[in-house]
Design a protein around this motif. Sequence first.
Motif, short mmCIF file in Angstrom:
data_model
loop_
_atom_site.label_atom_id
_atom_site.label_comp_id
_atom_site.label_asym_id
_atom_site.label_seq_id
_atom_site.Cartn_x
_atom_site.Cartn_y
_atom_site.Cartn_z
N ARG A 80 30.91 51.19 12.21
CA ARG A 80 29.83 50.45 12.36
C ARG A 80 30.37 48.83 12.09
N PHE A 81 29.51 48.43 12.04
CA PHE A 81 29.16 46.79 11.79
C PHE A 81 27.79 45.89 12.43
N TRP A 82 27.63 44.70 11.82
CA TRP A 82 26.65 44.49 11.25
C TRP A 82 26.68 42.62 11.58
N ILE A 83 25.37 42.75 11.83
CA ILE A 83 25.60 40.65 12.49
C ILE A 83 24.60 41.00 10.79
N ILE A 84 25.10 39.85 10.19
CA ILE A 84 24.00 38.92 8.93
C ILE A 84 22.94 38.28 9.55
N ARG A 85 21.47 38.67 9.50
CA ARG A 85 21.06 37.86 9.47
C ARG A 85 20.28 36.65 8.06
N THR A 86 20.41 37.44 7.02
CA THR A 86 19.61 36.46 6.20
C THR A 86 21.07 37.04 5.06
N GLY A 87 21.29 36.22 4.12
CA GLY A 87 22.14 36.63 2.29
C GLY A 87 23.26 36.14 2.65
N THR A 88 24.18 36.72 1.72
CA THR A 88 25.64 36.73 2.12
C THR A 88 26.34 38.01 1.55
N VAL A 89 28.11 38.31 1.89
CA VAL A 89 28.13 39.33 1.75
C VAL A 89 29.83 38.92 0.75
N VAL A 90 29.96 38.96 -0.10
CA VAL A 90 31.61 39.00 -0.43
C VAL A 90 32.57 40.38 0.23
N LEU A 91 33.89 39.78 0.96
CA LEU A 91 34.64 40.30 1.67
C LEU A 91 35.59 40.31 0.30
N ASP A 92 36.20 41.83 -0.48
CA ASP A 92 37.16 41.38 -0.81
C ASP A 92 38.15 42.72 -0.57
N LEU A 93 39.30 42.19 -1.42
CA LEU A 93 40.61 42.84 -1.36
C LEU A 93 41.39 44.04 -2.32
N HIS A 94 41.67 45.51 -2.84
CA HIS A 94 41.57 45.93 -3.77
C HIS A 94 43.66 45.43 -4.09
N VAL A 95 42.92 45.09 -5.19
CA VAL A 95 44.82 44.71 -6.46
C VAL A 95 45.04 45.58 -7.23
N PRO A 96 45.86 46.47 -7.68
CA PRO A 96 46.16 47.58 -8.07
C PRO A 96 46.19 47.21 -10.20
N GLY A 97 45.53 47.53 -10.69
CA GLY A 97 46.06 46.80 -11.90
C GLY A 97 45.28 45.48 -11.89
N ARG A 98 43.91 44.77 -11.13
CA ARG A 98 43.49 44.16 -11.41
C ARG A 98 42.45 43.77 -10.98
N ARG A 99 41.17 43.63 -10.86
CA ARG A 99 40.05 42.89 -10.60
C ARG A 99 40.14 42.73 -8.78
N ALA A 100 39.16 43.17 -8.40
CA ALA A 100 39.52 42.92 -6.54
C ALA A 100 39.39 41.39 -6.15
#
Length: 133
Positions: free
Chosen positions: A24-44
């Motif tokens: 699925r996918f989305w078109i954001i109407r309101t608000g914010t979305v954070v995109l993140d990348l997994h980093v082994p041994g660290r926070r995303a």
Amino acid sequence: MPLAREVSFATGERIFNEGGSANRFWIIRTGTVVLDLHVPGRRAAVIATLGPGELLGWSWLIPPRHWHLGAEAGSPVRAYEFDAAAVLEMCGKDPVLKHALYVYVAGVIADRLRATRTRLLDLYVPYGAGPVP
């Protein structure tokens, strides 16, 4: 838009995880979305923040259709959600729609790659290291 369904996500809610099935996918109407990348041994690593009018999710378009990043609501989000299979079926019947969609999504991918490169340089290149080739 006939295939759109209105959805909402609470702040901090995971929308999808890297490696999961992209259907699925989305078109954001309101608000914010954070995109993140997994980093082994660290926070995303936060790669980008998306807002109103932006496309959330393009991995559904390209086999094997698994998310390349993760996504989390950075604030309360309202969005239009689309079922990828239904959109792909519609594209199969309408080559003009298919072409327009692919051109649009290719532009989104290019913009995200540029933004990701810049963000990763900010995170990992020492300040004052000189010009980056």
